[in-house]
Write a protein that holds these residues in place. Structure first.
Motif, mmCIF file in Angstrom:
data_model
loop_
_atom_site.group_PDB
_atom_site.id
_atom_site.type_symbol
_atom_site.label_atom_id
_atom_site.label_comp_id
_atom_site.label_asym_id
_atom_site.label_seq_id
_atom_site.Cartn_x
_atom_site.Cartn_y
_atom_site.Cartn_z
ATOM 1 N N ARG A 155 0.852 -1.193 0.000
ATOM 2 C CA ARG A 155 0.000 0.000 0.000
ATOM 3 C C ARG A 155 0.883 1.236 0.000
ATOM 4 N NH1 ARG A 155 -4.377 -0.087 4.525
ATOM 5 N NH2 ARG A 155 -4.748 1.892 3.541
ATOM 6 N N ARG A 156 0.572 2.149 -0.900
ATOM 7 C CA ARG A 156 1.316 3.416 -0.947
ATOM 8 C C ARG A 156 0.724 4.378 0.049
ATOM 9 N NH1 ARG A 156 2.743 5.157 -7.032
ATOM 10 N NH2 ARG A 156 4.241 3.504 -7.384
ATOM 11 N N ARG A 157 1.615 5.107 0.650
ATOM 12 C CA ARG A 157 1.174 6.114 1.587
ATOM 13 C C ARG A 157 0.794 7.369 0.825
ATOM 14 N NH1 ARG A 157 4.997 8.757 6.021
ATOM 15 N NH2 ARG A 157 4.915 10.348 4.483
ATOM 16 N N ARG A 158 -0.313 7.944 1.114
ATOM 17 C CA ARG A 158 -0.751 9.171 0.442
ATOM 18 C C ARG A 158 -0.030 10.378 1.039
ATOM 19 N NH1 ARG A 158 -5.540 9.387 -2.620
ATOM 20 N NH2 ARG A 158 -6.375 7.300 -2.872
ATOM 21 N N LEU A 159 0.185 11.390 0.156
ATOM 22 C CA LEU A 159 0.815 12.627 0.622
ATOM 23 C C LEU A 159 -0.191 13.450 1.415
ATOM 24 C CD1 LEU A 159 2.755 13.754 -2.577
ATOM 25 C CD2 LEU A 159 3.677 12.610 -0.570
ATOM 26 N N THR A 160 0.332 14.088 2.420
ATOM 27 C CA THR A 160 -0.532 14.984 3.200
ATOM 28 C C THR A 160 -0.673 16.296 2.454
ATOM 29 O OG1 THR A 160 1.287 15.979 4.417
ATOM 30 C CG2 THR A 160 0.312 13.962 5.367
ATOM 31 N N ALA A 161 -1.574 17.125 2.888
ATOM 32 C CA ALA A 161 -1.800 18.425 2.243
ATOM 33 C C ALA A 161 -0.535 19.297 2.348
ATOM 34 C CB ALA A 161 -2.983 19.133 2.871
ATOM 35 N N GLY A 162 0.133 19.242 3.475
ATOM 36 C CA GLY A 162 1.363 20.024 3.666
ATOM 37 C C GLY A 162 2.462 19.577 2.721
ATOM 38 N N GLN A 163 2.610 18.268 2.524
ATOM 39 C CA GLN A 163 3.618 17.757 1.613
ATOM 40 C C GLN A 163 3.314 18.169 0.174
ATOM 41 O OE1 GLN A 163 3.216 13.637 2.756
ATOM 42 N NE2 GLN A 163 5.194 13.662 3.861
ATOM 43 N N LYS A 164 2.059 18.175 -0.198
ATOM 44 C CA LYS A 164 1.670 18.609 -1.542
ATOM 45 C C LYS A 164 2.024 20.077 -1.761
ATOM 46 C CE LYS A 164 -2.102 15.311 -2.155
ATOM 47 N NZ LYS A 164 -3.549 15.142 -2.285
ATOM 48 N N VAL A 165 1.795 20.903 -0.743
ATOM 49 C CA VAL A 165 2.128 22.333 -0.841
ATOM 50 C C VAL A 165 3.636 22.516 -0.997
ATOM 51 C CG1 VAL A 165 2.175 24.503 0.442
ATOM 52 C CG2 VAL A 165 0.084 23.149 0.377
ATOM 53 N N VAL A 166 4.435 21.786 -0.220
ATOM 54 C CA VAL A 166 5.901 21.890 -0.306
ATOM 55 C C VAL A 166 6.381 21.463 -1.691
ATOM 56 C CG1 VAL A 166 8.055 20.914 0.567
ATOM 57 C CG2 VAL A 166 6.293 21.658 2.164
ATOM 58 N N PHE A 167 5.880 20.340 -2.211
ATOM 59 C CA PHE A 167 6.277 19.891 -3.546
ATOM 60 C C PHE A 167 5.849 20.892 -4.617
ATOM 61 C CE2 PHE A 167 6.448 15.373 -1.853
ATOM 62 C CZ PHE A 167 7.832 15.297 -1.915
ATOM 63 N N GLY A 168 4.679 21.470 -4.474
ATOM 64 C CA GLY A 168 4.201 22.481 -5.428
ATOM 65 C C GLY A 168 5.085 23.714 -5.432
ATOM 66 N N LEU A 169 5.450 24.196 -4.235
ATOM 67 C CA LEU A 169 6.340 25.363 -4.143
ATOM 68 C C LEU A 169 7.718 25.048 -4.715
ATOM 69 C CD1 LEU A 169 5.436 26.808 -0.626
ATOM 70 C CD2 LEU A 169 4.940 27.805 -2.856
ATOM 71 N N ALA A 170 8.224 23.858 -4.448
ATOM 72 C CA ALA A 170 9.523 23.455 -4.994
ATOM 73 C C ALA A 170 9.489 23.434 -6.522
ATOM 74 C CB ALA A 170 9.924 22.091 -4.445
ATOM 75 N N ALA A 171 8.383 22.954 -7.086
ATOM 76 C CA ALA A 171 8.256 22.919 -8.546
ATOM 77 C C ALA A 171 8.213 24.331 -9.128
ATOM 78 C CB ALA A 171 7.007 22.142 -8.949
ATOM 79 N N VAL A 172 7.495 25.236 -8.459
ATOM 80 C CA VAL A 172 7.417 26.624 -8.929
ATOM 81 C C VAL A 172 8.798 27.273 -8.892
ATOM 82 C CG1 VAL A 172 6.522 28.912 -8.350
ATOM 83 C CG2 VAL A 172 4.988 26.949 -8.397
ATOM 84 N N VAL A 173 9.536 27.063 -7.804
ATOM 85 C CA VAL A 173 10.885 27.633 -7.681
ATOM 86 C C VAL A 173 11.818 27.016 -8.717
ATOM 87 C CG1 VAL A 173 12.906 27.766 -6.171
ATOM 88 C CG2 VAL A 173 10.642 28.277 -5.265
ATOM 89 N N ALA A 174 11.727 25.705 -8.929
ATOM 90 C CA ALA A 174 12.604 25.026 -9.888
ATOM 91 C C ALA A 174 12.401 25.537 -11.308
ATOM 92 C CB ALA A 174 12.365 23.514 -9.832
ATOM 93 N N VAL A 175 11.191 25.897 -11.652
ATOM 94 C CA VAL A 175 10.912 26.406 -12.997
ATOM 95 C C VAL A 175 11.077 27.926 -13.046
ATOM 96 C CG1 VAL A 175 9.098 26.687 -14.732
ATOM 97 C CG2 VAL A 175 9.384 24.499 -13.578
ATOM 98 N N GLY A 176 10.615 28.617 -12.053
ATOM 99 C CA GLY A 176 10.586 30.072 -12.075
ATOM 100 C C GLY A 176 11.931 30.747 -11.858
ATOM 101 N N LEU A 177 12.754 30.215 -10.955
ATOM 102 C CA LEU A 177 14.026 30.863 -10.639
ATOM 103 C C LEU A 177 14.957 30.935 -11.845
ATOM 104 C CD1 LEU A 177 15.728 32.227 -8.472
ATOM 105 C CD2 LEU A 177 16.614 29.975 -7.848
ATOM 106 N N PRO A 178 15.192 29.838 -12.569
ATOM 107 C CA PRO A 178 16.046 29.967 -13.760
ATOM 108 C C PRO A 178 15.473 30.936 -14.802
ATOM 109 C CG PRO A 178 15.801 27.665 -13.158
ATOM 110 C CD PRO A 178 14.847 28.441 -12.305
ATOM 111 N N GLY A 179 14.169 30.911 -14.983
ATOM 112 C CA GLY A 179 13.542 31.844 -15.921
ATOM 113 C C GLY A 179 13.746 33.287 -15.497
ATOM 114 N N TRP A 180 13.591 33.551 -14.219
ATOM 115 C CA TRP A 180 13.791 34.915 -13.709
ATOM 116 C C TRP A 180 15.239 35.334 -13.870
ATOM 117 C CZ3 TRP A 180 16.574 36.985 -9.542
ATOM 118 C CH2 TRP A 180 16.268 38.308 -9.247
#
Length: 161
Positions: A5-30
């Motif tokens: 059984r896979r463990r589901r991500l919590t809401a906090g973990q989803k927010v952290v991964f989302g912010l990391a993705a935004v920074v990973a894409v946005g910072l080089p572009g900026w």
């Protein structure tokens, strides 16, 4: 067989991964945008210093140049263009096409008092005679030499303390 059984991500973990993705894409572009805009600003500053208004330099044919016994022994190659002069000093810079937005450049050289100029590009040879003591500025957009009898170039004196 036991099912994993896979463990589901919590809401906090989803927010952290989302912010990391935004920074990973946005910072080089900026960073790339800031770098490009900084280079463009520098190109516009150089272009503003190189813009010179003045009467066109008298042009000569090869036969006229030779018949008058004119010479241009001091030659410099810059950005694939040969700039030859008889006297004086020169300063060159590469300007961007497209009001600073382009990535291609063309040379502009300013002279203190060249007397005669011979500009050689892959598209031809141009001969100008600004005359003794006359400043001149030569731009070579698209391989076509253009000369005006004026310049912003002055030799800065060395100062000692």
């Amino acid at each position: 067989m036991q099912r994993v059984r896979r463990r589901r991500l919590t809401a906090g973990q989803k927010v952290v991964f989302g912010l990391a993705a935004v920074v990973a894409v946005g910072l080089p572009g900026w960073l790339l945008t800031q770098s490009y805009l900084g280079k463009r600003e520098a190109a516009l500053f150089l272009a503003s210093e190189a813009v010179v208004d003045g009467p066109p330099c008298p042009s000569l044919t090869a036969a006229q140049f030779d018949a008058r016994g004119l010479k241009a022994p001091k030659a410099t190659f810059y950005e694939g263009v040969g700039f030859a002069r008889q006297f004086g000093h020169m300063e060159c810079r590469a300007l961007r096409y497209g009001a600073g937005w382009g990535t291609r450049v063309y040379p502009v050289c300013q002279f203190t008092s060249p007397k005669t100029l011979v500009i050689t590009t892959p598209k031809g040879v141009w001969r100008f005679e600004p005359g003794p003591g006359q400043p001149a500025t030569v731009g070579v957009p698209n391989g076509q030499a253009q000369c005006v009898m004026a310049s912003n170039f002055t030799i800065k004196a060395l100062t000692t303390r």
